[in-house]
Write a protein that holds these residues in place. Structure first.
Motif, PDB file in Angstrom:
ATOM      1  N   THR A  34      48.376  39.151  44.752  1.00 25.61           N
ATOM      2  CA  THR A  34      47.072  39.678  44.349  1.00 25.61           C
ATOM      3  C   THR A  34      46.209  38.515  43.888  1.00 25.61           C
ATOM      4  O   THR A  34      46.633  37.706  43.055  1.00 25.61           O
ATOM      5  CB  THR A  34      47.205  40.700  43.210  1.00 25.61           C
ATOM      6  OG1 THR A  34      48.107  41.741  43.611  1.00 25.61           O
ATOM      7  CG2 THR A  34      45.851  41.312  42.876  1.00 25.61           C
ATOM      8  N   PHE A  36      42.592  37.296  42.217  1.00 26.89           N
ATOM      9  CA  PHE A  36      41.484  37.722  41.363  1.00 26.89           C
ATOM     10  C   PHE A  36      40.359  36.691  41.450  1.00 26.89           C
ATOM     11  O   PHE A  36      40.582  35.499  41.250  1.00 26.89           O
ATOM     12  CB  PHE A  36      41.939  37.862  39.911  1.00 26.89           C
ATOM     13  CG  PHE A  36      43.061  38.844  39.725  1.00 26.89           C
ATOM     14  CD1 PHE A  36      42.808  40.190  39.566  1.00 26.89           C
ATOM     15  CD2 PHE A  36      44.392  38.414  39.744  1.00 26.89           C
ATOM     16  CE1 PHE A  36      43.843  41.099  39.414  1.00 26.89           C
ATOM     17  CE2 PHE A  36      45.431  39.308  39.596  1.00 26.89           C
ATOM     18  CZ  PHE A  36      45.159  40.660  39.426  1.00 26.89           C
ATOM     19  N   ARG A  38      36.241  36.161  40.205  1.00 25.84           N
ATOM     20  CA  ARG A  38      35.202  36.734  39.349  1.00 25.84           C
ATOM     21  C   ARG A  38      33.931  37.102  40.104  1.00 25.84           C
ATOM     22  O   ARG A  38      33.224  38.030  39.713  1.00 25.84           O
ATOM     23  CB  ARG A  38      34.862  35.774  38.219  1.00 25.84           C
ATOM     24  CG  ARG A  38      34.209  34.479  38.654  1.00 25.84           C
ATOM     25  CD  ARG A  38      33.644  33.722  37.460  1.00 25.84           C
ATOM     26  NE  ARG A  38      34.663  33.335  36.522  1.00 25.84           N
ATOM     27  CZ  ARG A  38      34.418  32.901  35.287  1.00 25.84           C
ATOM     28  NH1 ARG A  38      33.170  32.805  34.873  1.00 25.84           N
ATOM     29  NH2 ARG A  38      35.399  32.546  34.491  1.00 25.84           N
ATOM     30  N   ARG A 168      40.967  41.158  44.599  1.00 23.37           N
ATOM     31  CA  ARG A 168      40.192  41.839  43.568  1.00 23.37           C
ATOM     32  C   ARG A 168      38.962  40.989  43.261  1.00 23.37           C
ATOM     33  O   ARG A 168      38.957  40.169  42.351  1.00 23.37           O
ATOM     34  CB  ARG A 168      41.048  42.035  42.312  1.00 23.37           C
ATOM     35  CG  ARG A 168      42.200  43.010  42.493  1.00 23.37           C
ATOM     36  CD  ARG A 168      41.699  44.435  42.363  1.00 23.37           C
ATOM     37  NE  ARG A 168      42.757  45.407  42.603  1.00 23.37           N
ATOM     38  CZ  ARG A 168      42.711  46.657  42.141  1.00 23.37           C
ATOM     39  NH1 ARG A 168      41.677  47.059  41.419  1.00 23.37           N
ATOM     40  NH2 ARG A 168      43.688  47.506  42.414  1.00 23.37           N
ATOM     41  N   THR A 171      36.200  40.441  39.671  1.00 25.74           N
ATOM     42  CA  THR A 171      37.180  40.703  38.621  1.00 25.74           C
ATOM     43  C   THR A 171      37.440  39.418  37.844  1.00 25.74           C
ATOM     44  O   THR A 171      37.852  38.409  38.414  1.00 25.74           O
ATOM     45  CB  THR A 171      38.503  41.212  39.215  1.00 25.74           C
ATOM     46  OG1 THR A 171      38.251  42.421  39.945  1.00 25.74           O
ATOM     47  CG2 THR A 171      39.517  41.493  38.124  1.00 25.74           C
ATOM     48  N   ARG A 174      40.757  37.405  32.058  1.00 27.78           N
ATOM     49  CA  ARG A 174      40.320  37.033  30.709  1.00 27.78           C
ATOM     50  C   ARG A 174      41.376  36.307  29.904  1.00 27.78           C
ATOM     51  O   ARG A 174      41.059  35.482  29.053  1.00 27.78           O
ATOM     52  CB  ARG A 174      39.886  38.301  29.956  1.00 27.78           C
ATOM     53  CG  ARG A 174      38.685  38.986  30.572  1.00 27.78           C
ATOM     54  CD  ARG A 174      38.306  40.244  29.843  1.00 27.78           C
ATOM     55  NE  ARG A 174      39.306  41.308  29.988  1.00 27.78           N
ATOM     56  CZ  ARG A 174      39.017  42.602  29.897  1.00 27.78           C
ATOM     57  NH1 ARG A 174      37.758  42.992  29.670  1.00 27.78           N
ATOM     58  NH2 ARG A 174      39.965  43.509  30.036  1.00 27.78           N
ATOM     59  N   THR A 183      42.768  41.402  32.961  1.00 25.65           N
ATOM     60  CA  THR A 183      41.566  41.266  33.786  1.00 25.65           C
ATOM     61  C   THR A 183      40.622  42.428  33.534  1.00 25.65           C
ATOM     62  O   THR A 183      40.994  43.425  32.897  1.00 25.65           O
ATOM     63  CB  THR A 183      41.924  41.236  35.289  1.00 25.65           C
ATOM     64  OG1 THR A 183      42.122  42.583  35.768  1.00 25.65           O
ATOM     65  CG2 THR A 183      43.182  40.415  35.556  1.00 25.65           C
ATOM     66  N   THR A 184      39.414  42.310  34.045  1.00 20.79           N
ATOM     67  CA  THR A 184      38.457  43.404  33.947  1.00 20.79           C
ATOM     68  C   THR A 184      38.826  44.558  34.868  1.00 20.79           C
ATOM     69  O   THR A 184      38.170  45.606  34.845  1.00 20.79           O
ATOM     70  CB  THR A 184      37.043  42.903  34.282  1.00 20.79           C
ATOM     71  OG1 THR A 184      37.063  42.192  35.528  1.00 20.79           O
ATOM     72  CG2 THR A 184      36.533  41.966  33.187  1.00 20.79           C
ATOM     73  N   ALA A 185      39.877  44.394  35.668  1.00 20.54           N
ATOM     74  CA  ALA A 185      40.408  45.483  36.500  1.00 20.54           C
ATOM     75  C   ALA A 185      41.755  45.958  35.968  1.00 20.54           C
ATOM     76  O   ALA A 185      42.547  46.545  36.701  1.00 20.54           O
ATOM     77  CB  ALA A 185      40.542  45.026  37.946  1.00 20.54           C
ATOM     78  N   TRP A 188      47.801  43.144  34.553  1.00 21.57           N
ATOM     79  CA  TRP A 188      48.731  43.006  35.666  1.00 21.57           C
ATOM     80  C   TRP A 188      49.952  42.225  35.219  1.00 21.57           C
ATOM     81  O   TRP A 188      49.836  41.210  34.534  1.00 21.57           O
ATOM     82  CB  TRP A 188      48.057  42.292  36.837  1.00 21.57           C
ATOM     83  CG  TRP A 188      46.935  43.081  37.427  1.00 21.57           C
ATOM     84  CD1 TRP A 188      45.727  43.343  36.843  1.00 21.57           C
ATOM     85  CD2 TRP A 188      46.924  43.737  38.697  1.00 21.57           C
ATOM     86  NE1 TRP A 188      44.952  44.118  37.666  1.00 21.57           N
ATOM     87  CE2 TRP A 188      45.666  44.370  38.817  1.00 21.57           C
ATOM     88  CE3 TRP A 188      47.834  43.836  39.742  1.00 21.57           C
ATOM     89  CZ2 TRP A 188      45.313  45.100  39.943  1.00 21.57           C
ATOM     90  CZ3 TRP A 188      47.478  44.552  40.863  1.00 21.57           C
ATOM     91  CH2 TRP A 188      46.231  45.185  40.967  1.00 21.57           C
TER      92      TRP A 188
END
Length: 387
Positions: A34, A36, A38, A168, A171, A174, A183-185, A188
């Motif tokens: 996956t 990520f 931003r 993603r 996303t 953080r 994450t903002t999603a 994980w």
């Protein structure tokens, strides 16, 4: 943090070429990956560049080996993902005797490179005599060129559909706490976390990155259109690039060239200007670049630097050019990057940061991703400098 977690085998932060290279290396080993990112699409160094896979420019040894291995990966990606890879190589033109002597020294001493000086008749005939006024030309046969704005999205689609990589976008990652990526999603859990966040030195792994004293390099870039179009099928450089690339910069003849440039054109050294030209699929040319190092890149371009670049390009290519687009390139940098052009940071048993400190990501990232992944998954030793 919530106790309800999403799961993946590998979490990669950053969808630039370094992140994509790691995603490919992990995914082809059958792991669930996956990525990520931003922004809604990659917008950083990986799409702002020349698209050059410059094997000829890399220093002898580990970096040259990385570039050669990356070249093979790029060719595979082009065939599998369906984007065009120019295979004609690069042409470096000597505009002075000092530039020619550096190229001659390179050709005489660096037999491990697939590069050769063109004969005088071959140079005179090149592109119907367009470049005949130059003193000499070095043909880097291994060098490739892609149109980054098309190639990077094509690689993403290929990884998504052929290897099941989940992306993603939009996303923000953080925080990383062991195996958990906040994450903002959502949160994980991953067996491996790899951070390839470009020149973002504050969001993740900030203490480790601060110890490296990283910087940001800003480059002024142009997209130009020849007044009299011609079908350029090579990347183009001049002998000024011998001052910039490690394959040449340690040759004794370089100091004479540096003194010549400092005497005749000191502004070129002051602003780190050396000419690179890459053809685009529609016949335009990407032209640059300059180098400005700072903690934060200034948003303001200098028209004088743009004029230097345009003048160099017109002089080298032998024709008038119209500017159709201007932008800033940007990449992570570091003092004495030639000694440590990248860093692999083992922050925790399952958390690794990989950062470039020079503008050679397109040239070496694919093989670097493979080397790091084989180390993490298979325990193979890292045979590269990783500081």
């Amino acid at each position: 943090m919530t106790h309800s977690h999403f799961h993946t085998d590998v979490a990669i932060v950053g969808a630039g070429i370094l992140g994509l290279s790691h995603a490919y290396a992990f995914a082809r080993r059958g792991l669930r990956v996956t990525v990520f990112e931003r922004s809604g699409t990659p917008l950083g160094a990986s799409v702002r560049n020349f698209g050059m896979v410059l094997v000829t420019g890399q220093p002898p040894g580990a970096m040259h080996a990385l570039a050669r291995a990356s070249r093979e990966i790029w060719l595979g990606w082009g065939a599998s993902a369906g984007f065009h890879v120019r295979r004609s190589g690069s042409l470096m033109f000597a505009r002075s005797d000092a530039e020619a002597r550096v190229m001659e020294a390179f050709a005489a001493t660096r037999a491990e490179y697939a590069a050769e000086l063109l004969s005088r008749p071959a140079l005179d005939d090149l592109y119907d005599g367009r470049f005949a006024r130059h003193r000499a030309a070095l043909h880097g046969r291994d060098d490739l060129q892609v149109f980054s704005r098309a190639a990077v999205p094509s690689i993403i689609d290929y990884l998504r559909h052929a290897h099941g990589v989940e992306f993603r976008f939009g996303t923000l990652a953080r925080n990383i706490d062991g195996a958990l990526v906040d994450t903002t999603a959502g949160v994980w859990r991953a067996e491996h976390v790899v951070v390839c966040a470009g020149h973002d030195y504050l969001s993740l792994l900030a203490p480790q990155l601060a110890a490296l004293k990283p910087r940001v390099c800003r480059l002024q870039m142009l997209r130009v259109r020849p007044a009299a179009p011609f079908a350029l099928d090579h990347a183009v450089l001049t002998g000024l690039s011998c001052l910039h690339y490690g394959a040449f910069s340690d040759l004794p003849e370089v100091e004479v060239l540096r003194e010549e440039v400092a005497t005749r054109h000191p502004a070129l050294l002051e602003h780190g200007v050396h000419l690179l030209v890459s053809p685009t699929p529609d016949g335009d040319l990407i032209v640059g670049d300059s180098h400005d190092y700072a903690d934060d890149p200034s948003p303001f371009n200098s028209s004088a630097i743009d004029e230097m670049l345009l003048s160099l390009a017109e002089e080298t290519l032998g024709g008038e050019l119209q500017v159709v687009e201007r932008w800033q390139g940007v990449y992570g940098a570091r003092t004495k990057a030639f000694e440590a052009p990248f860093s692999v940071l083992r922050v925790a048993p399952n958390v690794t940061g990989v950062f470039m400190h020079a503008g050679v990501g397109m040239s070496v990232a694919p093989a670097l991703g493979e080397r790091v992944t084989s180390h993490l998954i298979e325990g193979k030793p890292m045979t590269l400098q990783a500081i």
